[in-house]
Structures are given as structure tokens and as C-alpha cells.
Motif scaffolding. Structure first.
Motif, PDB file in Angstrom:
ATOM      1  N   LEU A 182       0.839  -1.204   0.000  1.00 52.85           N
ATOM      2  CA  LEU A 182       0.000   0.000   0.000  1.00 52.85           C
ATOM      3  C   LEU A 182       0.874   1.253   0.000  1.00 52.85           C
ATOM      4  CD1 LEU A 182      -2.798   1.294   0.099  1.00 52.85           C
ATOM      5  CD2 LEU A 182      -2.652   1.230   2.600  1.00 52.85           C
ATOM      6  N   ARG A 183       1.946   1.196   0.786  1.00 56.29           N
ATOM      7  CA  ARG A 183       2.847   2.344   0.851  1.00 56.29           C
ATOM      8  C   ARG A 183       3.443   2.648  -0.529  1.00 56.29           C
ATOM      9  NH1 ARG A 183       5.215   4.865   4.871  1.00 56.29           N
ATOM     10  NH2 ARG A 183       4.662   3.318   6.436  1.00 56.29           N
ATOM     11  N   LEU A 213      -2.620   4.345  10.611  1.00 54.54           N
ATOM     12  CA  LEU A 213      -1.819   5.396   9.970  1.00 54.54           C
ATOM     13  C   LEU A 213      -0.568   4.775   9.377  1.00 54.54           C
ATOM     14  CD1 LEU A 213      -1.094   8.404   9.421  1.00 54.54           C
ATOM     15  CD2 LEU A 213       0.034   8.404  11.666  1.00 54.54           C
ATOM     16  N   LEU A 214      -0.426   4.897   8.054  1.00 47.40           N
ATOM     17  CA  LEU A 214       0.870   4.590   7.431  1.00 47.40           C
ATOM     18  C   LEU A 214       1.598   5.924   7.412  1.00 47.40           C
ATOM     19  CD1 LEU A 214       0.264   2.197   4.394  1.00 47.40           C
ATOM     20  CD2 LEU A 214       0.610   1.671   6.795  1.00 47.40           C
ATOM     21  N   LEU A 254      -4.909  16.968   2.250  1.00 46.58           N
ATOM     22  CA  LEU A 254      -5.624  15.689   2.261  1.00 46.58           C
ATOM     23  C   LEU A 254      -5.956  15.293   0.828  1.00 46.58           C
ATOM     24  CD1 LEU A 254      -8.085  16.077   5.294  1.00 46.58           C
ATOM     25  CD2 LEU A 254      -5.762  15.150   5.253  1.00 46.58           C
ATOM     26  N   THR A 255      -5.541  14.085   0.441  1.00 51.54           N
ATOM     27  CA  THR A 255      -5.845  13.590  -0.898  1.00 51.54           C
ATOM     28  C   THR A 255      -6.693  12.333  -0.752  1.00 51.54           C
ATOM     29  OG1 THR A 255      -3.867  12.223  -0.952  1.00 51.54           O
ATOM     30  CG2 THR A 255      -3.644  14.474  -1.760  1.00 51.54           C
ATOM     31  N   ASP A 256      -7.193  11.851  -1.864  1.00 56.74           N
ATOM     32  CA  ASP A 256      -8.093  10.690  -1.815  1.00 56.74           C
ATOM     33  C   ASP A 256      -7.312   9.411  -2.104  1.00 56.74           C
ATOM     34  OD1 ASP A 256     -10.185   8.939  -1.823  1.00 56.74           O
ATOM     35  OD2 ASP A 256     -11.274   9.870  -3.479  1.00 56.74           O
ATOM     36  N   LEU A 257      -7.296   8.514  -1.121  1.00 58.15           N
ATOM     37  CA  LEU A 257      -6.645   7.211  -1.326  1.00 58.15           C
ATOM     38  C   LEU A 257      -7.468   6.346  -2.274  1.00 58.15           C
ATOM     39  CD1 LEU A 257      -4.427   5.178  -0.453  1.00 58.15           C
ATOM     40  CD2 LEU A 257      -5.843   4.625   1.540  1.00 58.15           C
ATOM     41  N   LEU A 262      -6.206  -4.047  -3.412  1.00 59.81           N
ATOM     42  CA  LEU A 262      -5.230  -5.034  -2.922  1.00 59.81           C
ATOM     43  C   LEU A 262      -5.940  -6.296  -2.424  1.00 59.81           C
ATOM     44  CD1 LEU A 262      -2.750  -2.903  -0.731  1.00 59.81           C
ATOM     45  CD2 LEU A 262      -2.376  -3.796  -3.039  1.00 59.81           C
ATOM     46  N   ARG A 263      -7.132  -6.124  -1.891  1.00 57.54           N
ATOM     47  CA  ARG A 263      -7.826  -7.254  -1.268  1.00 57.54           C
ATOM     48  C   ARG A 263      -8.440  -8.224  -2.275  1.00 57.54           C
ATOM     49  NH1 ARG A 263     -11.996  -4.208   2.344  1.00 57.54           N
ATOM     50  NH2 ARG A 263     -13.024  -6.223   2.124  1.00 57.54           N
ATOM     51  N   VAL A 264      -8.547  -7.821  -3.560  1.00 62.18           N
ATOM     52  CA  VAL A 264      -9.284  -8.640  -4.532  1.00 62.18           C
ATOM     53  C   VAL A 264      -8.661 -10.027  -4.708  1.00 62.18           C
ATOM     54  CG1 VAL A 264      -9.906  -8.855  -6.971  1.00 62.18           C
ATOM     55  CG2 VAL A 264     -10.300  -6.694  -5.769  1.00 62.18           C
ATOM     56  N   VAL A 265      -7.352 -10.074  -4.945  1.00 69.20           N
ATOM     57  CA  VAL A 265      -6.665 -11.358  -5.125  1.00 69.20           C
ATOM     58  C   VAL A 265      -6.253 -11.871  -3.746  1.00 69.20           C
ATOM     59  CG1 VAL A 265      -4.640 -12.506  -6.095  1.00 69.20           C
ATOM     60  CG2 VAL A 265      -5.855 -10.766  -7.426  1.00 69.20           C
ATOM     61  N   LYS A 266      -6.668 -13.082  -3.428  1.00 70.11           N
ATOM     62  CA  LYS A 266      -6.424 -13.639  -2.092  1.00 70.11           C
ATOM     63  C   LYS A 266      -5.185 -14.537  -2.082  1.00 70.11           C
ATOM     64  CE  LYS A 266     -10.599 -12.005  -0.935  1.00 70.11           C
ATOM     65  NZ  LYS A 266     -11.280 -11.005  -1.775  1.00 70.11           N
TER      66      LYS A 266
END
Lengths: 369, 369
Positions: free
Chosen positions: B12-13, B46-47, B126-129, B136-140
Motif C-alpha cells: 500500500l505504501r 496510519l501509514l 488531504l488527498t483521496d486514497l 489489494l484485497r481482490v486477489v487472495k
């Protein structure tokens, strides 16, 4: 019933107009239900400049997903295709009706939805409706209180039946599921919230999620459950001991929480400050040295949601009114040992009407089961 | 497991950095759990520019409210008093670490929270993530798929046991509660969503909320349930007939939905367009004249939430990847008569690995009960 919803919408409209907005968009589901009689999945309510509309997404089938029909006098507008956002569509309709500003529930709308609403009607000024509908919801009418009363009866019945069954050896999860089944047996729409059952060291924890721990001799057993009846949610919590003779520490702790809860109940009156009711329920526990083991609140309003205004907490503002249903639920949890919680739903009533009306009437004696 | 969560946060980072943001704030509970191993009530992740932090509200007791512990390698910061918003606190911490911008989940944060975050750190951009974490969660990974597989076994067991019991005369509500009890009996954390049981005219409706209607001879009975296991949610739906001999229209409708569902399952492959899978499942039903009676989607991803990306729908974008679990759930509901829905959870796998892996293995023959 149609007039009730129309009257509520009129009251909200008066508040909006006083706030300088000719139109309002209500999106929080419990608020939509309060004003429209039902909250189909995703639906929003537009209080428009010329016409009120319930704007729904999805096929007609979904319209009664929560088992109730919207107020017949309210026109319904369904989005033509899938994937649209009723809040965005309603914003466009507000602009088309000639509104210059639209008050929205900024504590409920996400940033993304709000942005989409702004871009569909760039000339419309979006203002914050704040918690105006939640504030209207605080004082209940007798019809609402009667739903809460029936829900409380159902919860009392479910709890009473459980107490007649064998408890030792059963898990927290099973007891919780059995209580929920009994709620439905007795006519609840469903549980008002996830039923909490705590045994032994888990007893007395607010919001404890049931585990596979089994009831043992000598345990405290605390149970918190509630029924939803016609959308209205009540709450009852009791603590019992398992076995024939409670230990001394159990009797002492129970008596202490019982007297704290009674003090809280007795402090309920129209005009009483919420923080004073909290202090009444908290004082005995504080003095006995349990200040560290207390929850952050000792009660809260109930209604279409299980956790509504007012809050009974040390920093709470405001005073109670007549016809406000609240819980009084002090408790003490001692890490590793367990604890006691006693929780009732009551309606604030003036002294002349007999004082606070207790809806959950299961005994608060310390029962040994 | 700690490395798994750390690796997810690293991915994610990297995405955030590529998007020009040195810090990100994750607030959606399923996303927090995915990246931190647990999502205590209200907690945000928080990252940060210099350090990652799980920022929690409330007392320590609540920290394990969902029964799991956060990743040990992740520092936890608890708010000192009640009533604070961890997202606002985390925004302040991001600024204190020297971040110039912070990417936030604008599809989850409310306008009010976002405003409070802006005002606590006015110089922070502030930006939109966006839906970066959902993507990231779609592929398990195989660990996640194994949780889904166990959940599917539990749902199969619960359903199998129900089929062995007497059904005629019991209400939809009771059957739904019994299924949920059996899910927990077999080791589920709980139901993955509200169990749906529809009889007679209610059968075949997607998301039907159980009523007090009783099962009658000659009814279609459709059931949709799922187990949550270690946070992962699966789904199975089946339709049965009650009594010895189904009517001709029932057999015809069932065969039609069965062949549509099979076509959908067979279309699952890495690289297949989501809309093509939807079309495969929809085509036979469309041709038979049921275009009006079809749901807006014929399947969706599952994981930490029951309704995840991808969507299998006519306007869906994107293609399937290997190791993506999805439901395939076409159905037809005929108003006043009832209908059929057949729903499986499968994992997309390449042909070389045997093609789609069926997790929910209860028979899809038309059983007469």
C-alpha cells in the motif's frame, strides 16, 4: 399513520427554514424511516422546495426489504437503472425544483458522495443539516413508546424462559443464540443488537462478544439483550450467579451495582441534567474504589437505533425531557474475575405521572441459578 | 502472520508513494483488519512518514472486540479519554511526523470527520486514497482462501443438517435462526450476512428477509446463508421443493436457472471479463423471457466483506484474476409465484490447475424434501 410522518416532516422543514435552507436531504437510514415510515435500502428523503420525495435505488422488490411500507402520501421516485446514488439524484431534483441551498446530513454522507452531489448541481449551496433529525427523534410519542414497551415485554419473556433451562455446561455463544431465537419466537422483528452473554471472567463486560466458554458452577453470568419491535429497540441486562450460594465478594459487588443502578433510575426526571443522572449512577461505584473499572457512560437513549441521544456520561450536556426512553446500565468489571452489570430501559415521566416508567420488569434480585 | 500484514502495508505504501503521498490513513474497518490483523472498534491505521500506528479509541477491553489481536509488530496508540476520534488524532500524528500530504479513504469518511481532520492539521494536504486497499484485497493468498474454504464447509454442514429435519409447518424466521445456530455450532465466528429463507411466493428473491410464513407442501424453498471464519465470509444458496413431486413449471424453472448458473461457473477463468461471466449466467434466462425478473448482478467477490469487488454485472469493467473468490448466483423470481436461486462460492483458478475451485459443494440437484 400517514399524518404522523407528514407532521414530522413539517417540523423538520420549519427547522430548515429557520436555518435558512428551503430544502433538505435526509440520508441516514433511521432518520429516513422516522420521517418517511420506511427506509428501503439506499433510499433518501428529499424535503424539496415544491415537493417531498422518497428517492429509491434498485428494483421494486427491494422497496420493502425491512418489512415496512413507506408513508403512502409520500411520492416515490425510483432510479431508472442500477448503480446510481439516490442522494446524487435527489440533489439534482432539489436543484430542478429551484432550491438555492440544500441542507445535508454531513455526519452521515461520505466525502465521495458529497463531492458527487456538489458536482451534479454546482450552483446549489450545500449546508450542514447537522443532527436535526436525531434531535427530533429524542422525545417519543406514545405510539413509539408502545413499540418499545412491547419490545421490552418480549425481551423479558425470552430472558425468563432462559432462566428456567439448564445453564451449566452451555457456551456463551449458544446461550446468546438461544435468546435471539426466543426473541423472534415471541414476535420481535429480530434482536435489537448482538446479544451479549458473559460468564465467569467475562461477566459484567459491556458489549462482550460471546465466546465458547462454558457456564461453570460459581460463575457470574451476565446477559444483555433486546428486541426490535416495529423498528424500535430496547435493552435489558441482568447478572446472575450459577450454583446454590454466591460467594461473599459476589454478593457485595452485586449489591453495590444494584444500588448504583437504582440511584440512576431514581434520578431520571424531566429537567434533570444528563450528567447528574450519570453521577448518581456512578457515585457509589466511585466511592467503593471502582472508578477505574467503570464504563464511559452509564446509559443512553433508545429508539429506532439502540444507541441514541441523550448520553448519560460525565461530560454530557443537556437535560432530560418527559417521554425520553433511556437505559440505566452501570456495571463493574474486574479483570480476571468478572463483574456485574444491571441494565434497564425506562421512559422519563414527571413525578405527577408516577415518575420513570420501567419497561424491562425482570427481577433485579440476585438469582442463584 | 506478522510478515503478511507488514508485506500488505508495504504494497500500500508503494502505491501511495507512486500517487505522490508519503502517508495514508485507513479507516474502513475491513481495510484496517486486512492491513493490521484486527480492527478494534473505531480504530484507524496510519501509514506514517516515519512510523505506522494503529490508533484506537476506548478502553483496552474493547481492543479485542472482534476476537482477534492486531499484528504484534504494529505499535498501538490509544486515545487518552472517551469521545475522541482516532482519525482526527491520527491526522495530527501524521502532521507531527512531518508529512505534507495524507491520503484518506474518502469513500468511507464522513464529511464531518473529514472536516475535523482538516482543521486539526490545516497545513496537511488531504488527498483521496480511493479504493486502493479494496483493490489489494481482490486477489487472495492461500491462507485467505483456506479460511473461505473452511467457512464454506461449515455452511455446507449447516445446510445439510437442516435438510434432514422436518420443514413443513416451520416459519422462514425459524429456519433462518436454526441455520445461524448451526453455523456457530460448527465453528463459524457467526453468520456472514443475514440468513435468507424464502418459501412459496417469497422463494428466489435475492436478500429476502425471513417472515412468519410457514413452509407448505408444494412450495419452493430457497435458502441463502454463509459462515464467517476468521473474518472471511462465504455464501451458498440453494432452492428445494417441498413434497414428493415438483410441478412441471417448477422443474422447468429450476433446470433453466441451474443451466444458467453452470454457464456462469464455467465462464470463470483468469483473464475472463467480468461482464462476460455475467452474460454467460444471464443469457439462458434472458432468452427464456425472464430479462425483467433478473437481479442487477449475477455474482460478486467475497472476502473480509460479503460483497467485494469484482462485480459480475452487465456494466462491470475489468477482468478476473487467478485466486479471486466470487459468487455465481443467478436467479429468477416471479412475483406472486416464487422462484429459484442457486448460489455458489468459487475461486478462479487457471485451467492447468483444474479450473474454478468450487468451495460450496452441497448438491445442486433439485431435491424434493
Amino acid at each position: 399513520m400517514s399524518e404522523v410522518y407528514a407532521a414530522r416532516r413539517t417540523r423538520l422543514r420549519e427547522r430548515c427554514n429557520a436555518g435558512g435552507s428551503a430544502a433538505a436531504l435526509v440520508s441516514r437510514p433511521a432518520n429516513v424511516r422516522y420521517l418517511a415510515g420506511a427506509a428501503p435500502h439506499g433510499a433518501v428523503l428529499l424535503l424539496g422546495k415544491t415537493e417531498d420525495l422518497l428517492v429509491c435505488s434498485g428494483p421494486r422488490d427491494d422497496r420493502q426489504a425491512d418489512g415496512v411500507r413507506p408513508d403512502d402520501s409520500l411520492p416515490v421516485r425510483a432510479l431508472p437503472g442500477p448503480g446510481g446514488d439516490p442522494a446524487v439524484a435527489a440533489t439534482g431534483l432539489a436543484a430542478a425544483q429551484g432550491a438555492e441551498s440544500l441542507a445535508t446530513e454531513d455526519h452521515h454522507l461520505t466525502v465521495v458522495r458529497h463531492r458527487a452531489m456538489r458536482s451534479v448541481a454546482p450552483r446549489l449551496r450545500l449546508t450542514d443539516l447537522g443532527q436535526a433529525v436525531e434531535q427530533l427523534r429524542v422525545v417519543k410519542d406514545e405510539e413509539e413508546i408502545s413499540c418499545l414497551r412491547i419490545g421490552a415485554e418480549i425481551a423479558d419473556q425470552a430472558l425468563g424462559e432462559l432462566l428456567e433451562s439448564i445453564l451449566v455446561g452451555r457456551t456463551e455463544r449458544h446461550l446468546a443464540l438461544e435468546l435471539e431465537r426466543r426473541l423472534v419466537d415471541h414476535g420481535a422483528d429480530g434482536p435489537a443488537f448482538s446479544t451479549s452473554v458473559g460468564t465467569g471472567p467475562n461477566s459484567g463486560r459491556r458489549g462482550h462478544r460471546p465466546t465458547d466458554r462454558r457456564v461453570e458452577e460459581g460463575d457470574f453470568l451476565s446477559v444483555c439483550l433486546g428486541a426490535t419491535y416495529r423498528g424500535y429497540r430496547c435493552e435489558i441486562g441482568r447478572t446472575f450467579v450459577i450454583g446454590t450460594s454466591p460467594a461473599d465478594w459476589q454478593i457485595e459487588l452485586y449489591d453495590l451495582v444494584f444500588s448504583a443502578q437504582r440511584a440512576g433510575r431514581e434520578a431520571l426526571a424531566p429537567g434533570a441534567a444528563c450528567r447528574d443522572v450519570d453521577r448518581a449512577a456512578r457515585q457509589a461505584l466511585d466511592c467503593a474504589g471502582y472508578a477505574e473499572n467503570l464504563p464511559t457512560l452509564t446509559g443512553h437513549g433508545v429508539g429506532l437505533e439502540i444507541d441514541e441521544d441523550p448520553q448519560l456520561a460525565p461530560a454530557a450536556m443537556g437535560k432530560l425531557d418527559a417521554c425520553v426512553p433511556v437505559t440505566v446500565e452501570p456495571g463493574v468489571h474486574l479483570p480476571g474475575r468478572g463483574g456485574v452489570r444491571i441494565d434497564d430501559t425506562l421512559v422519563v415521566r414527571p413525578e405527577a405521572d408516577g415518575g420513570p416508567e420501567l419497561l424491562t420488569i425482570t427481577t433485579k434480585e440476585l438469582l442463584a441459578l
